[in-house]
Scaffold this motif. Structure first.
Motif, PDB file in Angstrom:
ATOM      1  N   LYS A  46       0.833  -1.206   0.000  1.00  0.00           N
ATOM      2  CA  LYS A  46       0.000   0.000   0.000  1.00  0.00           C
ATOM      3  C   LYS A  46       0.867   1.256   0.000  1.00  0.00           C
ATOM      4  O   LYS A  46       0.605   2.208  -0.737  1.00  0.00           O
ATOM      5  N   ARG A  78       2.390   1.640  -3.451  1.00  0.00           N
ATOM      6  CA  ARG A  78       1.359   2.117  -4.378  1.00  0.00           C
ATOM      7  C   ARG A  78       1.114   3.615  -4.193  1.00  0.00           C
ATOM      8  O   ARG A  78       0.998   4.360  -5.163  1.00  0.00           O
ATOM      9  N   ASP A  79       1.022   4.055  -2.951  1.00  0.00           N
ATOM     10  CA  ASP A  79       0.811   5.475  -2.664  1.00  0.00           C
ATOM     11  C   ASP A  79       1.968   6.320  -3.184  1.00  0.00           C
ATOM     12  O   ASP A  79       1.757   7.381  -3.778  1.00  0.00           O
ATOM     13  N   ARG A 102       4.069   5.532  -5.631  1.00  0.00           N
ATOM     14  CA  ARG A 102       4.009   5.496  -7.096  1.00  0.00           C
ATOM     15  C   ARG A 102       2.921   6.443  -7.621  1.00  0.00           C
ATOM     16  O   ARG A 102       3.135   7.180  -8.582  1.00  0.00           O
ATOM     17  N   ASN A 103       1.751   6.436  -6.988  1.00  0.00           N
ATOM     18  CA  ASN A 103       0.655   7.322  -7.402  1.00  0.00           C
ATOM     19  C   ASN A 103       1.046   8.789  -7.251  1.00  0.00           C
ATOM     20  O   ASN A 103       0.744   9.621  -8.122  1.00  0.00           O
ATOM     21  N   ASN A 104       1.692   9.125  -6.146  1.00  0.00           N
ATOM     22  CA  ASN A 104       2.127  10.504  -5.937  1.00  0.00           C
ATOM     23  C   ASN A 104       3.154  10.935  -6.975  1.00  0.00           C
ATOM     24  O   ASN A 104       3.118  12.060  -7.475  1.00  0.00           O
ATOM     25  N   ASN A 148       3.440   9.691 -10.025  1.00  0.00           N
ATOM     26  CA  ASN A 148       2.720   9.826 -11.297  1.00  0.00           C
ATOM     27  C   ASN A 148       1.961  11.143 -11.360  1.00  0.00           C
ATOM     28  O   ASN A 148       1.959  11.827 -12.393  1.00  0.00           O
ATOM     29  N   ARG A 149       1.318  11.511 -10.258  1.00  0.00           N
ATOM     30  CA  ARG A 149       0.596  12.784 -10.217  1.00  0.00           C
ATOM     31  C   ARG A 149       1.536  13.965 -10.447  1.00  0.00           C
ATOM     32  O   ARG A 149       1.236  14.877 -11.204  1.00  0.00           O
ATOM     33  N   ASN A 178       2.643  14.029 -14.120  1.00  0.00           N
ATOM     34  CA  ASN A 178       1.558  14.510 -14.972  1.00  0.00           C
ATOM     35  C   ASN A 178       1.370  16.018 -14.833  1.00  0.00           C
ATOM     36  O   ASN A 178       1.110  16.716 -15.806  1.00  0.00           O
TER      37      ASN A 178
END
Length: 100
Positions: free
Chosen positions: A4, A7-8, A10-12, A14-15, A18
């Protein structure tokens, strides 16, 4: 729990990536629109009739199409604010849009 957290993270990432990519894209599109407007004003002989401050801004934008607004604002003598520069560039685009 570790997956988890990964994943968090990686998501941060990616954000953030972007966000940077979108800002660069917007900046490039805006610069292109501004240069297009300046060239249109020159083509139709309206460039010479612009106020001195707009002409100066237009010449600086044409000669420095790869720099940020804050860097471009600093090139003015005396330097102007980013807001003032943005207003001038908007006026140039607006003047070009008046040409049919």
């Amino acid at each position: 729990i570790n997956s988890k957290i990964e994943r968090d993270i990686r998501n941060n990432e990616n954000r953030a990536t972007n966000f940077v990519a979108t800002n660069i894209s917007r900046s490039v599109n805006a610069t292109g629109k501004q240069i297009e407007a300046i060239e249109k004003l020159k083509e139709h002989g309206r460039f010479e009739f612009l106020p001195d401050d707009l002409r100066t801004t237009a010449e600086l934008r044409i000669n420095n199409n790869d720099i940020s607004l804050s860097e471009l604002a600093a090139l003015h003598i005396p330097p102007i604010s980013k807001s003032g520069l943005n207003h001038r560039l908007s006026k140039l685009v607006e003047e070009a849009e008046k040409i049919k």
